[in-house]
Design an enzyme around this catalytic site. Structure first.
Site, PDB file in Angstrom:
ATOM      1  N   ASP A   1      43.296  28.285  43.437  1.00  0.00           N
ATOM      2  CA  ASP A   1      43.355  28.528  44.872  1.00  0.00           C
ATOM      3  C   ASP A   1      44.414  27.612  45.487  1.00  0.00           C
ATOM      4  O   ASP A   1      44.464  26.419  45.181  1.00  0.00           O
ATOM      5  CB  ASP A   1      41.992  28.258  45.513  1.00  0.00           C
TER       6      ASP A   1
ATOM      7  N   ASP B   1      44.710  34.184  48.536  1.00  0.00           N
ATOM      8  CA  ASP B   1      45.547  33.214  47.806  1.00  0.00           C
ATOM      9  C   ASP B   1      44.792  32.656  46.613  1.00  0.00           C
ATOM     10  O   ASP B   1      45.050  31.550  46.163  1.00  0.00           O
ATOM     11  CB  ASP B   1      45.980  32.071  48.736  1.00  0.00           C
TER      12      ASP B   1
END
Length: 244
Positions: free
Chosen positions: A124, A167
């Protein structure tokens, strides 16, 4: 785009002899496979012997068969492409969340059956919203594509990289222990943190999980917990942390 019939293909200047083979009298009938103005291939028939020539009726039969075969092949290719697109993230070209879950289920079953380790990385980007706010969403999208390219380049062909969220990325590593997966995770953190693979240096957090049994959902849960622990530590220390 037109059928070709040659009763004496062994001496036909349009034909070539396979190296190491002897010329044998044969007839060849070659019919294009075309569907919706797209060339898909060719149907080729061979016949040997003294009565080898193809008749007009046989040519017409081959044409009819080729028409049906071309439509079937086109439909199969279209279905395969739809299935591929359904499992692919359209921004990065990586597997999407659905494709990831299907591959995780398959690899987890294989790992349990053969008692071999399977590892999972969840990656992440920290504070990715700030990238979009400061540089715009177009730059943010480009960085996500750059991350995807870096993942493809730095993992094995047998591994799977996926974009499973905005993301958030996942990497499945079959036949990989947790220690080996941690090495991969550190490599990815280094490349992203030093800006080797992306337009901007990125802080990323990585969660690692590994096992040989009770996998699938359990493996994802373990990696997810490790990821959030890493993100919490990163917020408090302002430095990338070990992916454990």
């Amino acid at each position: 785009q037109e059928p070709i019939a040659s009763s004496d293909a062994h001496v036909d200047p349009r034909a070539a002899l396979v190296p190491g083979t002897r010329p044998e009298p044969e007839a060849i009938l070659c019919v294009p496979l075309t569907a919706r103005a797209r060339r898909l291939g060719a149907l080729t028939l061979y016949r040997r012997g003294s009565n080898r020539a193809f008749s007009n009726d046989e040519l017409e039969l081959a044409r009819q068969f080729a028409d049906v075969a071309a439509i079937a092949l086109h439909n199969a290719n279209t279905l395969a492409e739809f299935q591929r697109l359904a499992l692919t993230d359209d921004l990065t070209g990586l597997a999407n969340r659905r494709g990831f879950r299907e591959e995780l289920e398959r690899l987890a079953a294989s790992a349990e059956r053969h008692a071999i380790p399977l590892s999972l990385l969840l990656l992440d980007v920290d504070n990715f919203k700030e990238v979009n706010d400061e540089h715009g969403h177009a730059v943010g999208d480009e960085i996500l594509r750059e991350i995807a390219l870096m993942l493809r380049q730095r993992i094995r062909a047998s591994d799977l990289a996926a974009r499973i969220g905005g993301d958030e990325f996942a990497v499945l590593l079959p036949h990989t222990s947790k220690e080996e997966a941690a090495v991969v995770a550190r490599d990815l953190i280094t490349h992203l943190g030093e800006g080797r693979a992306t337009s901007l240096p990125l802080r990323v957090s990585v969660g690692v999980a590994s096992g040989t049994e009770a996998l699938d959902n359990a493996l994802f849960t373990q990696a997810d917990r490790a990821l959030y622990a890493a993100k919490a530590l990163a917020r408090s220390s302002k430095k990338p942390v070990k992916p454990f």
